[in-house]
Design an enzyme around this catalytic site. Sequence first.
Site: not given
Length: 543
Positions: A40, A157, A302, A385, A394, A424, A450
């Site tokens: 939920s 957990y 990440h 960074k 980005k 992204q 490109d």
Amino acid sequence: MGSGQWSVEKRSSLRSDSFSKDIDDVPETGCLSIIVLGASGDLAKKKTFPALFNLYRQGFLPAEEVHIFGYARTKISDEELRNRIRGFLVDNKAASSKYSDDVLKFLELIKYVSGSYDTEDGFRKLDKEISEHEISKNSHEGSSRRLFYLALPPSVYPSVCKMIRNCCMNKSDLGGWTRIVVEKPFGRDLESAEKLSTQIGELFDEPQIYRIDHYLGKELVQNLVDIYFMALSFSFSKYPISSHFYSFIQLVLRFANRFFLPLWNRDNIHNVQIVFREDFGTDGRGGYFDEYGIIRDIIQNHLLQVFCLVAMEKPVSLKPEHIRDEKVKVLQSVLPITDEEVVLGQYEGYRDDPTVPDHSNTPTFATMVLRIHNERWEGVPFILKAGKALNSRKAEIRVQFKDVPGDIFKCKKQGRNEFVIRLQPSEAMYMKLTVKQPGLDMSTVQSELDLSYRQRYQGVVIPEAYERLILDTIRGDQQHFVRRDELKAAWEIFTPMLHRIDDGEFKPIPYQPGSRGPVEADELLEKAGYVQTHGYIWIPPTL
């Protein structure tokens, strides 16, 4: 099929067609139950269920083989849960009408069970529902597959894993299995991460545990380890492609393109930047964000995963464990971070959020230099960074090459050659290089070679990261998941600095929202040797 054509094909099996010879397991014949714990909550509604729907719609979760269970404390009915998630399954109105039949059929696969996360009653009831489904599908005991997705806060957990172990395990291993997926954050520092790993590790074997970092499922991150996939990327014919094929592709770009092999080292590369920028602040998540900060939230997981894929050595094979071995070696080669090579920032107005403490020392921005002590990368600064409330949104990897020796064209001031992977938005890979400007004069200008995905692959929907990672979990491919020793090595890098920030010994510098961040960060980049190109702007090609 022509090189510019792509097609979408439905698949009739959950098993991978590609590289099947490398899979040493018992044939899977039993039905599959996917259990979303925290059903939920926002994560389940916005990410988990939409990913499952897209896999179902493309034929990767056949209705005759799969059933989905939601579990949470909220006391609601099956239909109420279905109504809650219905609006999140399709992301626009045009597609909503197109897939309305699929939505209805998918929702019929979902059953809801209510219960607590720390007592057995609810989990016994959940096990009973799963078992009844397995019996209805004529699955032999022990051949069924149970995937538990913990869309929950890490604090629960251990208790949830204990309940799964005691109440909901597949009864034997006659081709079946029980696997759990846990979301980041995996602890707050080395000690808490190790404690969490130990608690879960006492209940499940490492091959049963999938620590998900959704950044590893992004399309361009998938292409990273290959640096690069330019040559192979023109030959795709199916989507989503099997995870084992992706394992292959990930190594292609880097290790199957001859012109990259001799360049990917300290002799030719001056520095590498891995950047994550957001043009908005915490937006109502201030209380949650303040517990972690930008380093724990973005950099330690990440960006560090991307860092590993850029810097790793060639694995001995395409097997997931061999690839993860190389990632661990990179992390273990990172030197301790020095204060002189770190800049922290906090945007002005961050503490105005009523859920953020008035004297919060939590950074919303960080730039730091990692240095790898090995033969390939000695002396090359890797600049990580990340920041919120900046002037653009980005995420990209920017590999900057050294200056051309003997610059007879006097074009050094225009900037260095760079290889850029834009993760992204506007997914792309491009090479910045110097060319002669058209005309009669001998003058030079920076331009690019490109590969922009939206232009090159028109009409192809790039899969969401969660779709790929859930499919990998079902297939038992752990390549894109974080192994325990990898998690430990990552925390060893950042824990000393994080403790000093938590203790107030390392202060963030205020910066204006909508800016590039603290000016000291640009000074650190310059000190590390990064040369900014002035006057050049990459513009995504139009269709």
